[in-house]
Design a protein around this motif. Structure first.
Motif, PDB file in Angstrom:
ATOM      1  N   LEU A   1       0.788  -1.237   0.000  1.00 21.72           N
ATOM      2  CA  LEU A   1       0.000   0.000   0.000  1.00 21.72           C
ATOM      3  C   LEU A   1       0.817   1.283   0.000  1.00 21.72           C
ATOM      4  O   LEU A   1       0.295   2.353  -0.303  1.00 21.72           O
ATOM      5  CB  LEU A   1      -1.005   0.002   1.153  1.00 21.72           C
ATOM      6  N   THR A   2       2.119   1.197   0.310  1.00 27.37           N
ATOM      7  CA  THR A   2       2.995   2.362   0.178  1.00 27.37           C
ATOM      8  C   THR A   2       4.440   1.907   0.323  1.00 27.37           C
ATOM      9  O   THR A   2       4.712   0.709   0.470  1.00 27.37           O
ATOM     10  CB  THR A   2       2.666   3.459   1.199  1.00 27.37           C
ATOM     11  N   ASN A   3       5.370   2.861   0.285  1.00 26.89           N
ATOM     12  CA  ASN A   3       6.790   2.543   0.350  1.00 26.89           C
ATOM     13  C   ASN A   3       7.522   3.665   1.076  1.00 26.89           C
ATOM     14  O   ASN A   3       7.234   4.846   0.846  1.00 26.89           O
ATOM     15  CB  ASN A   3       7.352   2.385  -1.072  1.00 26.89           C
ATOM     16  N   SER A   4       8.446   3.310   1.937  1.00 30.81           N
ATOM     17  CA  SER A   4       9.196   4.318   2.691  1.00 30.81           C
ATOM     18  C   SER A   4      10.092   5.162   1.795  1.00 30.81           C
ATOM     19  O   SER A   4      10.378   6.320   2.103  1.00 30.81           O
ATOM     20  CB  SER A   4      10.055   3.643   3.768  1.00 30.81           C
ATOM     21  N   CYS A   5      10.565   4.573   0.701  1.00 30.35           N
ATOM     22  CA  CYS A   5      11.421   5.307  -0.234  1.00 30.35           C
ATOM     23  C   CYS A   5      10.557   6.172  -1.140  1.00 30.35           C
ATOM     24  O   CYS A   5       9.676   5.665  -1.840  1.00 30.35           O
ATOM     25  CB  CYS A   5      12.232   4.332  -1.072  1.00 30.35           C
ATOM     26  N   GLN A   6      10.768   7.465  -1.111  1.00 30.06           N
ATOM     27  CA  GLN A   6      10.009   8.397  -1.949  1.00 30.06           C
ATOM     28  C   GLN A   6      11.016   9.325  -2.637  1.00 30.06           C
ATOM     29  O   GLN A   6      11.322  10.402  -2.154  1.00 30.06           O
ATOM     30  CB  GLN A   6       9.007   9.199  -1.105  1.00 30.06           C
ATOM     31  N   GLU A   7      11.550   8.862  -3.776  1.00 26.99           N
ATOM     32  CA  GLU A   7      12.569   9.620  -4.494  1.00 26.99           C
ATOM     33  C   GLU A   7      12.089   9.977  -5.895  1.00 26.99           C
ATOM     34  O   GLU A   7      11.017   9.561  -6.326  1.00 26.99           O
ATOM     35  CB  GLU A   7      13.873   8.809  -4.540  1.00 26.99           C
ATOM     36  N   SER A   8      12.908  10.733  -6.596  1.00 26.23           N
ATOM     37  CA  SER A   8      12.498  11.301  -7.885  1.00 26.23           C
ATOM     38  C   SER A   8      12.104  10.240  -8.904  1.00 26.23           C
ATOM     39  O   SER A   8      11.243  10.472  -9.748  1.00 26.23           O
ATOM     40  CB  SER A   8      13.613  12.175  -8.454  1.00 26.23           C
ATOM     41  N   TRP A   9      12.727   9.045  -8.851  1.00 27.63           N
ATOM     42  CA  TRP A   9      12.440   8.016  -9.844  1.00 27.63           C
ATOM     43  C   TRP A   9      11.134   7.272  -9.567  1.00 27.63           C
ATOM     44  O   TRP A   9      10.672   6.482 -10.400  1.00 27.63           O
ATOM     45  CB  TRP A   9      13.585   6.991  -9.900  1.00 27.63           C
ATOM     46  N   CYS A  10      10.537   7.519  -8.410  1.00 23.66           N
ATOM     47  CA  CYS A  10       9.360   6.741  -7.995  1.00 23.66           C
ATOM     48  C   CYS A  10       8.087   7.096  -8.765  1.00 23.66           C
ATOM     49  O   CYS A  10       7.177   6.267  -8.874  1.00 23.66           O
ATOM     50  CB  CYS A  10       9.102   6.928  -6.508  1.00 23.66           C
TER      51      CYS A  10
ATOM     52  N   ARG B   1      20.538  -7.405 -14.877  1.00 20.56           N
ATOM     53  CA  ARG B   1      20.367  -5.958 -14.979  1.00 20.56           C
ATOM     54  C   ARG B   1      19.890  -5.673 -16.395  1.00 20.56           C
ATOM     55  O   ARG B   1      20.429  -6.224 -17.358  1.00 20.56           O
ATOM     56  CB  ARG B   1      21.681  -5.212 -14.709  1.00 20.56           C
ATOM     57  N   VAL B   2      18.857  -4.859 -16.502  1.00 22.67           N
ATOM     58  CA  VAL B   2      18.338  -4.520 -17.829  1.00 22.67           C
ATOM     59  C   VAL B   2      18.362  -3.008 -17.990  1.00 22.67           C
ATOM     60  O   VAL B   2      18.168  -2.267 -17.027  1.00 22.67           O
ATOM     61  CB  VAL B   2      16.901  -5.060 -18.044  1.00 22.67           C
ATOM     62  N   TRP B   3      18.644  -2.549 -19.203  1.00 21.00           N
ATOM     63  CA  TRP B   3      18.534  -1.129 -19.493  1.00 21.00           C
ATOM     64  C   TRP B   3      17.937  -0.956 -20.883  1.00 21.00           C
ATOM     65  O   TRP B   3      18.145  -1.784 -21.767  1.00 21.00           O
ATOM     66  CB  TRP B   3      19.849  -0.398 -19.316  1.00 21.00           C
ATOM     67  N   MET B   4      17.156   0.097 -21.041  1.00 25.55           N
ATOM     68  CA  MET B   4      16.419   0.321 -22.278  1.00 25.55           C
ATOM     69  C   MET B   4      16.968   1.548 -22.986  1.00 25.55           C
ATOM     70  O   MET B   4      17.270   2.564 -22.363  1.00 25.55           O
ATOM     71  CB  MET B   4      14.935   0.525 -21.946  1.00 25.55           C
TER      72      MET B   4
ATOM     73  N   MET C   1      17.565   5.247 -21.509  1.00 24.21           N
ATOM     74  CA  MET C   1      16.436   5.957 -20.905  1.00 24.21           C
ATOM     75  C   MET C   1      16.101   5.476 -19.495  1.00 24.21           C
ATOM     76  O   MET C   1      15.624   6.242 -18.671  1.00 24.21           O
ATOM     77  CB  MET C   1      15.195   5.796 -21.797  1.00 24.21           C
ATOM     78  N   ALA C   2      16.312   4.187 -19.224  1.00 20.97           N
ATOM     79  CA  ALA C   2      15.929   3.647 -17.916  1.00 20.97           C
ATOM     80  C   ALA C   2      16.649   2.331 -17.691  1.00 20.97           C
ATOM     81  O   ALA C   2      17.008   1.628 -18.639  1.00 20.97           O
ATOM     82  CB  ALA C   2      14.415   3.437 -17.857  1.00 20.97           C
ATOM     83  N   GLU C   3      16.835   1.982 -16.421  1.00 23.31           N
ATOM     84  CA  GLU C   3      17.460   0.706 -16.089  1.00 23.31           C
ATOM     85  C   GLU C   3      16.896   0.182 -14.783  1.00 23.31           C
ATOM     86  O   GLU C   3      16.329   0.930 -13.976  1.00 23.31           O
ATOM     87  CB  GLU C   3      18.982   0.850 -15.974  1.00 23.31           C
ATOM     88  N   ASP C   4      17.080  -1.135 -14.567  1.00 21.34           N
ATOM     89  CA  ASP C   4      16.674  -1.730 -13.299  1.00 21.34           C
ATOM     90  C   ASP C   4      17.374  -3.078 -13.164  1.00 21.34           C
ATOM     91  O   ASP C   4      17.942  -3.604 -14.130  1.00 21.34           O
ATOM     92  CB  ASP C   4      15.155  -1.898 -13.207  1.00 21.34           C
ATOM     93  N   ILE C   5      17.324  -3.623 -11.963  1.00 25.08           N
ATOM     94  CA  ILE C   5      17.970  -4.901 -11.690  1.00 25.08           C
ATOM     95  C   ILE C   5      17.023  -5.752 -10.851  1.00 25.08           C
ATOM     96  O   ILE C   5      16.292  -5.230 -10.003  1.00 25.08           O
ATOM     97  CB  ILE C   5      19.322  -4.690 -10.972  1.00 25.08           C
TER      98      ILE C   5
ATOM     99  N   GLY D   1       8.759  -9.626 -15.669  1.00 21.41           N
ATOM    100  CA  GLY D   1       9.414  -9.492 -14.372  1.00 21.41           C
ATOM    101  C   GLY D   1       9.516  -8.032 -13.960  1.00 21.41           C
ATOM    102  O   GLY D   1       9.394  -7.124 -14.779  1.00 21.41           O
ATOM    103  N   ILE D   2       9.744  -7.795 -12.689  1.00 16.79           N
ATOM    104  CA  ILE D   2       9.740  -6.435 -12.146  1.00 16.79           C
ATOM    105  C   ILE D   2      10.727  -5.499 -12.837  1.00 16.79           C
ATOM    106  O   ILE D   2      10.371  -4.355 -13.156  1.00 16.79           O
ATOM    107  CB  ILE D   2       9.952  -6.454 -10.623  1.00 16.79           C
ATOM    108  N   PRO D   3      11.966  -5.905 -13.132  1.00 22.35           N
ATOM    109  CA  PRO D   3      12.859  -4.952 -13.809  1.00 22.35           C
ATOM    110  C   PRO D   3      12.338  -4.522 -15.178  1.00 22.35           C
ATOM    111  O   PRO D   3      12.558  -3.373 -15.591  1.00 22.35           O
ATOM    112  CB  PRO D   3      14.192  -5.698 -13.911  1.00 22.35           C
ATOM    113  N   ILE D   4      11.650  -5.417 -15.874  1.00 24.46           N
ATOM    114  CA  ILE D   4      11.049  -5.050 -17.157  1.00 24.46           C
ATOM    115  C   ILE D   4       9.869  -4.123 -16.936  1.00 24.46           C
ATOM    116  O   ILE D   4       9.689  -3.123 -17.666  1.00 24.46           O
ATOM    117  CB  ILE D   4      10.624  -6.315 -17.935  1.00 24.46           C
ATOM    118  N   PHE D   5       9.055  -4.401 -15.921  1.00 27.92           N
ATOM    119  CA  PHE D   5       7.938  -3.508 -15.607  1.00 27.92           C
ATOM    120  C   PHE D   5       8.442  -2.090 -15.343  1.00 27.92           C
ATOM    121  O   PHE D   5       7.826  -1.113 -15.772  1.00 27.92           O
ATOM    122  CB  PHE D   5       7.187  -4.004 -14.370  1.00 27.92           C
TER     123      PHE D   5
END
Length: 408
Positions: free
Chosen positions: A56-65, A215-218, A225-229, A241-245
């Motif tokens: 329902l929420t997340n403690s991390c609230q940064e620019s990429w969120c 690790r994936v990057w697009m 433009m974006a990356e995730d692991i 999977g989540i990194p693709i999402f």
């Protein structure tokens, strides 16, 4: 036949997370508020969040969120109702929460806990809910707003549009709110699928079902433009999977523009190129092992065979030339696939796009084009990353819309 007429101070179109929050806050302030839901139940999408556990929420609230054309907009709103306020809101409803790596869930591990608590609060506040009603027309008059259904007319002083997007239509988000939006003359930034699998060019059937850390990057026309692991899931049509999402909304927007989209995959994100090369050479020195056997000791058997073929190497090889080694390592650390499309809105968790936030006040959620018209939730051009951010935006925008609509 004369239409039945109903009158409320505030009417909320949409009984999802943001609409429910808006109704509760407005009712607590003493407003005569009602929810109009076009399906047979409210909060259906809440039940699907967090794989049924409701992140329902997340403690991390940064620019990429949070994403959108105006990336500052959601943070101006979050400053007024934060993730800490969200946790307190649900704790006050009697829900025990638990945290895992910054992700917040009900302690029960069941999304139904959240929905049932919200429904109980609506009942306590005597908020009426109209079910299975489709609004076809909105009319703004001098001192009132009218919403027309097939055999009903709803009159209100304030209207909150919380109709959702067109992602996951089986939960009620079928895009019907966009048609109503056109009647308000607001700018609609075209919705595209987000938090969604990607469809690749080529055939992945031989490795369908494989899950592996990566690790994936697009890239869009060669620009990253974006990356995730995280855990990559390979399907017969492409990548999930989540990194693709996490990178999918950027891919969807680039594809919409007709740009070239590629996803790069590093199958060994915790090893540098040099470390991986040393591991490979150490195994090759043993000579009794084939390359296929060596790679099967590194990662999934199907994936090992696939990478061998991509590098144009024989499965039975026991040694590599320098060029062959470079070719194989390049595939293991930077395997490139071209993206043809995203999966459909049916498979998307949310949409990127919606009402331009330049036409909405971030502090109140009120329209800058029509006084007494407010917005909440996914209908706006704000989409969050995986991790509870889209629900946080629903709680924040719903809170501000309900509070400010009830003020006047």
């Amino acid at each position: 036949m004369e239409k039945k007429r109903y009158k409320h101070h505030i009417l909320i179109l949409g009984g999802g997370a943001s609409g429910i929050m808006a109704a509760i806050i407005a009712a607590r302030m003493g407003a005569d508020v009602a929810i109009l839901e076009h399906t047979k139940r409210i909060g259906k999408k809440i039940l699907a969040t967090g794989n049924g556990k409701c992140n329902l929420t997340n403690s991390c609230q940064e620019s990429w969120c949070y994403r959108g054309d105006d990336v500052e907009f959601p943070f101006q709103s979050l400053a007024l109702f934060s993730e800490k306020d969200t946790r307190k809101f649900f704790e006050d409803l009697g829900i025990l929460l638990k945290e895992k790596n910054g992700y917040w869930y009900p302690y029960s591990g069941q999304a139904a806990t959240i929905l049932e608590a919200l429904q109980a609060e609506l009942e306590r506040l005597s908020v009426p809910i109209y079910y299975d009603i489709e609004i076809k027309k909105i009319e703004f008059q001098a001192n009132r707003i009218l919403c027309f259904a097939e055999d009903m007319v709803f009159q209100m002083d304030k209207l909150i549009l919380a109709t959702g997007s067109k992602a996951s239509p089986k939960t009620g988000s079928d895009g019907s709110g966009y048609e109503l939006l056109k009647q308000t003359k607001h700018t609609l930034i075209s919705p595209v699928s987000a938090l969604v699998p990607l469809v690749v060019e080529g055939n992945f059937k031989s490795i369908a079902g494989v899950r592996t850390d990566a690790r994936v990057w697009m890239t869009e026309d060669g620009k990253e433009m974006a990356e995730d692991i995280g855990e990559l899931q390979i399907t017969d049509y492409g990548l999930s999977g989540i990194p693709i999402f996490q990178i999918s909304r950027f891919a969807a927007r680039a594809l919409e523009k007709g740009h070239r989209v590629r996803v790069h995959i590093d199958f060994f994100p915790k090893l540098s190129l040099e470390q991986l090369q040393n591991c490979l050479q150490k195994q090759l020195e043993k000579k009794e092992k084939t390359l296929e056997e060596i790679l099967q000791g590194f990662f999934h058997k199907k994936l090992a065979s696939f990478c061998m073929k991509q590098a144009d190497l024989s499965l039975r090889q026991k040694k590599l030339t320098r060029k062959e080694e470079e070719r194989l390592l390049s595939i293991l650390k930077d395997f490139v696939v071209s993206i043809r499309d995203t999966r459909s809105f049916e498979q998307a968790q949310v949409c990127a796009g919606g009402v331009s936030t330049k036409e909405i006040c971030s502090a109140t959620m009120e329209s800058k084009l029509h006084s007494n018209l407010y917005f909440a939730g996914e209908l706006m051009d704000v989409d969050g990353a995986c991790g509870g951010y889209n629900l946080q935006w629903a709680w924040t925008s719903g809170y501000l819309a309900g509070k400010n609509a009830a003020k006047k």
